[in-house]
Enzyme design. Structure first.
Site, PDB file in Angstrom:
ATOM      1  N   SER A  72       0.828  -1.199   0.000  1.00 28.05           N
ATOM      2  CA  SER A  72       0.000   0.000   0.000  1.00 28.05           C
ATOM      3  C   SER A  72       0.866   1.255   0.000  1.00 28.05           C
ATOM      4  O   SER A  72       1.696   1.432  -0.881  1.00 28.05           O
ATOM      5  CB  SER A  72      -0.978  -0.045   1.178  1.00 28.05           C
ATOM      6  OG  SER A  72      -2.058   0.841   0.977  1.00 28.05           O
ATOM      7  N   ASP A 217      -5.663  -3.943  -2.460  1.00 22.99           N
ATOM      8  CA  ASP A 217      -4.664  -3.609  -1.447  1.00 22.99           C
ATOM      9  C   ASP A 217      -3.998  -4.856  -0.860  1.00 22.99           C
ATOM     10  O   ASP A 217      -4.664  -5.798  -0.426  1.00 22.99           O
ATOM     11  CB  ASP A 217      -5.345  -2.812  -0.333  1.00 22.99           C
ATOM     12  CG  ASP A 217      -4.348  -2.066   0.533  1.00 22.99           C
ATOM     13  OD1 ASP A 217      -3.460  -2.711   1.101  1.00 22.99           O
ATOM     14  OD2 ASP A 217      -4.485  -0.829   0.631  1.00 22.99           O
TER      15      ASP A 217
END
Length: 706
Positions: A72, A217
């Site tokens: 991320s 993610d």
């Protein structure tokens, strides 16, 4: 003896100086010639800016980094560092970037290709996308994240390899396969795509396609990617930087972003605890209170990371001292052996990439590659264009990975206000892409209100930024002017344009046919004549601009005896981070012998208070100036206070002034990335005080111009 005394005195005096330099200088001296560490950088939204501070301390201490694996935000900071940016340069990038703009993907609310005119206004209430089988395919996230991806692409445009392990600092990003739930460690392909894939928070950002997988993610599987770092870089100590914060208390959960942040902590908590156990050292900056998606405290967050890393410096030095040195292997410059565009038909690929044949047999030219990618992104039916290089024994394949927009799309929107019944409308837009051939578009719009309108537009595939457009429209108007009798009419029109786009410039030349039917005492019947437009789109953001200029001039030579013109524009200057000046204005040239061809003054574009009862004239002109104070800016949009003044004029055919209405007031705009609205109070030349509101965006009515 004197030399000995001088030496001892100098040594004593140097002690305080050495102590004042702090650990960084001492570390530099101690770490010279020592080994390296591997970083595992966690996700955490804007909390991840603390990674920059950690990298700064490592750089000051002379501790080498043998590799970086990020998840991320950790993948973004780590990717930029691996690409070659220094920690200080990364800090400047984030300090100067308009994060709210990048996250929000503000764009004109229209299904038409970028730069096309005649758009139905209004932020959509509903947007639905359908696949070839007619089933709903999107949207798959609140934010497309396309602007953010393009930002990453610009920052990493000069990458000369498709293998991330060959970067100045070897690198990998962690994402999650949305189909299988498996961890995906991205080590090659598109660096910008890898960063964008890794940070696609489910529900917030749309998933991203990379390596043929639909990715989200990486925090879902390894928010602190220690195990993939250990697997990729065996033998090196793994230093994990965990920027996650603890769970929020009930009184700290106040917005949807807080809810998303809390859910993220729930989802990642177990895998973070598991991964921590495998690290040689965990650095945990204090990120309590740092918003998930706000960059308002860049300096503070970086400082927190810097301080925590300095506290851990003795252990970092110890790990580096016992570790192997970085092994750098020289790699030969890649040579392109083929160029391919995936996601579109071979015939269109050949047409769009014809000039790339000269690239074969040469090293990649980042400037040409970026220029070609930018040109492809202007194609109206492409959602994204990503560039990757695939390494093989025979050479390097350069691939433009293209994701087309959904073949069917529909939006429901509209506009409402309490000051003008005439402008209220509910709007429906529908698009069919690849209608007759790949790259064309059929667009239909319907507006229902006091007035109604329907329009169908067909655009041929673009050829070198040129295309043909046909517009078939029908519209009813019912107006009650201040200075003339009420009038009602219906217009049916057909326009054929040859359109061109050259950078920020737009051109069009064609012919318009019209059939006019009235419900009063004025001329009706058939009319025709050549039509044209020229415009410039130079605003930095079409919805909430901070700088730039935009203008458009349209004309129609009606029946070869009446030239109808409309010109309008907007310029914006930022005089500070929160203050802006907006200057807009325009003029119209019409024929007031017929209300359907007259120039009109009054409405949301010029004088708000005249929307219900505008002025009719041969000529009109207007100007508006606003001083804007930005109160709050976030990924939802911006909340602004405007102090404004506007003046208009009506004129006869000789430009002799007839009336000069004006208004002044104050308005507050609410966040505008989803549904734009504002409240306002104004005082006008009729000595009226008007309290008003609006929601959505009005339909841009250009009658009688095409």
């Amino acid at each position: 003896m004197k030399r000995t005394v001088a030496f001892i005195l100098g040594l004593i005096l140097s002690v305080p100086v050495f102590l004042r330099t702090g650990p960084a200088l001492a570390a530099t001296a101690l770490s010279a010639g020592n080994g390296a560490i591997v970083l595992a950088l966690s996700g955490g939204g804007m909390k991840g800016l603390a990674h920059i501070g950690v990298l700064e301390v490592l750089e000051e201490a002379g501790i080498q980094v043998a590799g970086v694996v990020g998840t991320s935000m950790g993948s973004i900071i780590g990717g930029l560092y691996a690409y070659g940016y220094t920690p200080r340069e990364i800090e400047i990038i984030f300090r100067n970037a308009d994060i709210a703009k990048l996250l929000g993907d503000s764009s004109l609310p229209s299904l038409l290709p970028e730069g096309e005119e005649g758009r139905v206004g209004g932020q959509p209430l509903v947007n639905l996308q359908f696949g070839p089988d007619g089933k709903i395919t999107g949207p798959m996230g609140g934010l497309p994240g396309i602007r953010l991806f393009n930002f990453f692409s610009d920052l990493t445009a000069k990458i000369g390899t498709g293998n991330f392990l060959d970067l100045p600092v070897p690198y990998a990003a962690v994402a999650t396969d949305l189909e299988t739930g498996e961890m995906v460690v991205l080590k090659q392909g598109s660096l910008a795509g890898a960063m964008r894939s890794s940070m696609a928070i489910p529900g917030v950002f749309a998933p991203w396609t990379q390596e043929g997988r639909l990715l989200v993610d990486g925090g879902l599987v390894a928010n602190l990617p220690v195990s993939p770092a250990r697997a990729l870089f065996p033998g090196y100590p793994i230093v994990a930087v965990d920027v996650s914060s603890g769970l929020k208390r009930r009184d700290e959960i106040r917005t949807v972003v807080d809810v998303i942040d809390q859910m993220t902590i729930f989802m990642t908590g177990q895998n973070v605890a598991r991964e921590k156990a495998g690290a040689d050292l965990v650095i945990h900056p204090d990120t309590k209170g740092v918003p998930l998606l706000s960059a308002e405290s860049v300096t503070e967050v970086i400082d927190r990371g810097r301080q925590t890393a300095r506290d851990a410096l003795p252990r970092l030095l110890e790990l580096a001292a016992a570790a192997p040195r970085v092994k750098r292997v020289a790699h030969a410059a890649p040579v392109i052996n083929s160029v391919e565009a995936r996601g579109i038909a071979a015939s269109r690929s050949e047409q769009l990439l014809g000039e790339t044949a000269s690239w074969i047999g040469s090293p990649p030219d980042p400037v040409l590659i970026q220029k070609t990618a930018d040109r492809l992104r202007q194609e109206g039916d492409f959602a994204t264009v990503d560039v990757s290089m695939e390494e093989a024994d025979s050479g390097t394949k350069l691939v433009f990975n293209i994701e087309k927009k959904a073949p069917y799309e529909m939006e429901i929107g509209g506009y409402t206000t309490n000051v003008s019944d005439a402008e209220r409308a509910l709007t429906l837009q529908a698009v069919r892409r690849d209608f007759a051939k790949e790259g064309d578009l059929l667009w239909v719009a319907l507006a229902v209100g006091q007035d109604w309108g329907i329009s169908a537009r067909y655009l041929t595939p673009s050829r070198g930024n040129d295309r043909w457009e046909g517009v078939l429209s029908a519209r009813q108007r019912d107006v009650s002017p201040v200075n003339a009798a009420s009038a009602r009419w219906e217009r049916y029109g057909l326009t054929l344009y040859r359109k061109s786009v050259r950078g920020d410039w737009r051109y069009g030349l064609g012919i318009t046919l019209e059939q006019l039917e009235n419900h009063g005492d004025f001329d009706e019947g058939f009319a025709w004549g050549p039509a044209f437009y020229v415009g410039y789109e130079g605003l930095d953001d079409p919805v909430d601009p901070r700088t730039g200029t935009q203008w458009m001039l349209r004309g129609w030579w009606r029946n070869a005896d009446t030239l109808l013109l409309r010109a309008g524009g907007l310029s914006v200057w930022s005089i500070s981070p929160v203050w802006r000046i907006l200057l807009s204005g325009g003029l119209e040239v019409g024929d007031d012998s017929n209300p359907a061809t007259a120039a009109w003054l009054g409405g949301s574009d010029d004088l708000l208070g005249l929307g219900e009862h505008p002025y009719l004239a041969d000529r009109v002109a207007w100007a508006r100036v606003a001083l804007r104070r930005e109160l709050k800016r976030s990924w939802w949009g911006s909340t602004n206070i405007d102090v404004f003044g506007a003046v208009g004029g009506t004129f006869d055919s000789g430009w002799s002034n007839l009336e000069t209405p004006w208004e002044a007031g104050v308005s507050m705009g609410i966040p505008n990335n989803f549904l734009e609205g504002r409240f306002f109070i104004l005082y006008n030349s009729e000595s009226e005080v008007i309290y008003g509101f609006s929601l959505g965006r009005p339909i841009p009515v250009r009658d009688p111009l095409p």
